[in-house]
Scaffold this active site. Structure first.
Site, PDB file in Angstrom:
ATOM      1  N   ARG A 227       0.962  -1.412   0.029  1.00  0.00           N
ATOM      2  CA  ARG A 227      -0.102   0.193   0.029  1.00  0.00           C
ATOM      3  C   ARG A 227       0.945   1.345  -0.053  1.00  0.00           C
ATOM      4  O   ARG A 227       2.065   1.266   0.782  1.00  0.00           O
ATOM      5  CB  ARG A 227      -1.004   0.114   1.260  1.00  0.00           C
ATOM      6  CG  ARG A 227      -2.050  -0.878   1.168  1.00  0.00           C
ATOM      7  CD  ARG A 227      -3.016  -0.539   0.202  1.00  0.00           C
ATOM      8  NE  ARG A 227      -4.162  -1.691   0.224  1.00  0.00           N
ATOM      9  CZ  ARG A 227      -4.553  -2.523  -0.564  1.00  0.00           C
ATOM     10  NH1 ARG A 227      -3.662  -2.640  -1.387  1.00  0.00           N
ATOM     11  NH2 ARG A 227      -5.531  -3.235  -0.586  1.00  0.00           N
ATOM     12  N   HIS A 275      -0.912   0.075  -9.727  1.00  0.00           N
ATOM     13  CA  HIS A 275      -1.459  -0.971  -8.882  1.00  0.00           C
ATOM     14  C   HIS A 275      -2.170  -2.181  -9.781  1.00  0.00           C
ATOM     15  O   HIS A 275      -3.173  -2.421  -9.592  1.00  0.00           O
ATOM     16  CB  HIS A 275      -2.724  -0.213  -8.176  1.00  0.00           C
ATOM     17  CG  HIS A 275      -3.216  -0.823  -6.724  1.00  0.00           C
ATOM     18  ND1 HIS A 275      -3.562  -0.149  -5.502  1.00  0.00           N
ATOM     19  CD2 HIS A 275      -3.201  -2.073  -6.460  1.00  0.00           C
ATOM     20  CE1 HIS A 275      -3.890  -1.113  -4.846  1.00  0.00           C
ATOM     21  NE2 HIS A 275      -3.551  -2.244  -5.227  1.00  0.00           N
TER      22      HIS A 275
END
Ligand code: GLV
Length: 312
Positions: A227, A275
């Protein structure tokens, strides 16, 4: 069983999920929004990063099943009904995809392939010394399903691999295992490549900061596949610019999509991905969801429940 499917996906993604889920668990009424008629019927919410507040006012809700592996955004929603269990997505196809990304990042960093790609853009013919895999120390932060799988595959490629976890963890036959804050800096100081696969919790948020980068071996590299909020971006940029870190592979950002004017975009020591290190695989993930829905229907134990105290 009445099930709500909701999240931050576009219509076509949502339709793909709906089809896959209906195929995997046909004995259900699927709802795409909450209204006064269905609110009292919905027992399960299958969610992909839903907007905060979207699971309020569902008196019969018995399970929140995430389609995402990381539940940090979900856990940040203070309006979630406290008594309802939350299950994370644990999908072997996703774990394999994450292992592929970790292998690519480590191979590319170890063998200098990012540097050679930059040299090609400069039309520069230059060879660099080549290390053997067993001369490269790789540390994987986080030994959950993804971290552990990636660590073991890296070891199978001949790398020296250590895994680090914030909490105590048993030894492993293939990789070295370290736990607890006091083991982190000594491990960082001898690691050539650090892969972050930690869950994002209040304990790990901002862990990769100036102190962390200063503890790393000079010239080491980082791959953040977990993250964006694990990393303090200004500290990472400073560590790259000073040469303390040689390169960073970043799949996740503190703001996604990454703003157009962010210094990461044009940085010669940063390799960016949007991502995609491990995208949830609709077909296999729908199968995992169906297994939990079946367990709920049959009163059997649910799989992959989030420990709310730990936040993952
Ligand atoms: C992706 O980042 C996920 O958590 O599923």
């Amino acid at each position: 069983m009445h099930i709500l499917l909701c999240g931050s996906f576009d219509d076509s993604e949502r339709d793909d999920w709906l089809q896959a889920l209906q195929r995997a668990f046909p004995a259900a009424h699927w709802h795409l929004s909450v209204d006064p008629l269905n609110a009292a019927q919905i027992e399960v919410a299958v969610v992909a990063n839903p907007l905060p507040g979207s699971l309020q006012g569902l008196p019969r809700l018995r399970l929140i099943q995430s389609l995402w592996a990381g539940v940090d955004r979900l856990m940040g929603d203070a309006s979630l009904p406290a008594a309802v269990p939350i299950a994370r997505m644990v999908d072997p196809a996703m774990n394999r995809a994450m292992t592929e990304t970790a292998l690519w990042a480590v191979l590319s960093l170890h063998r200098g392939f990012f540097r050679y790609a930059a040299q090609q853009r400069e039309r520069l013919w230059r060879q660099w010394p080549q290390k053997r895999a067993d001369e490269v120390q790789v540390t994987v932060l986080g030994l959950g399903q993804m971290g552990h799988g990636a660590a073991r595959q890296l070891a199978a490629q001949g790398y020296r691999v250590a895994g680090w976890t914030a909490r105590d963890r048993n030894a492993d036959p293939v990789i070295e295992v370290f736990s607890g804050q006091e083991t982190l800096h000594p491990l960082l100081s001898r690691s050539d490549i650090v892969i972050n696969l930690l869950p994002l919790t209040p304990l790990t948020e901002g862990l990769l900061d100036e102190e962390f980068f200063n503890a790393m071996k000079p010239g080491a590299a980082l791959a953040n596949l977990a993250r964006g909020a694990h990393v303090i971006d200004t500290d990472l940029l400073r560590a790259l610019e000073s040469g303390q870190l040689s390169h960073a592979v970043l799949d996740v950002m503190s703001q996604e999509p990454l703003p157009e004017n962010h210094p990461y975009w044009g940085h010669s020591q940063v390799t960016l991905l949007p991502h995609i290190a491990a995208i949830t695989d609709t077909r296999s993930a729908a199968g995992m969801v169906a297994e939990n829905l079946t367990a709920l229907r049959d009163g059997k134990p649910l799989a992959n429940l989030v420990h709310k105290g730990l936040g993952y």
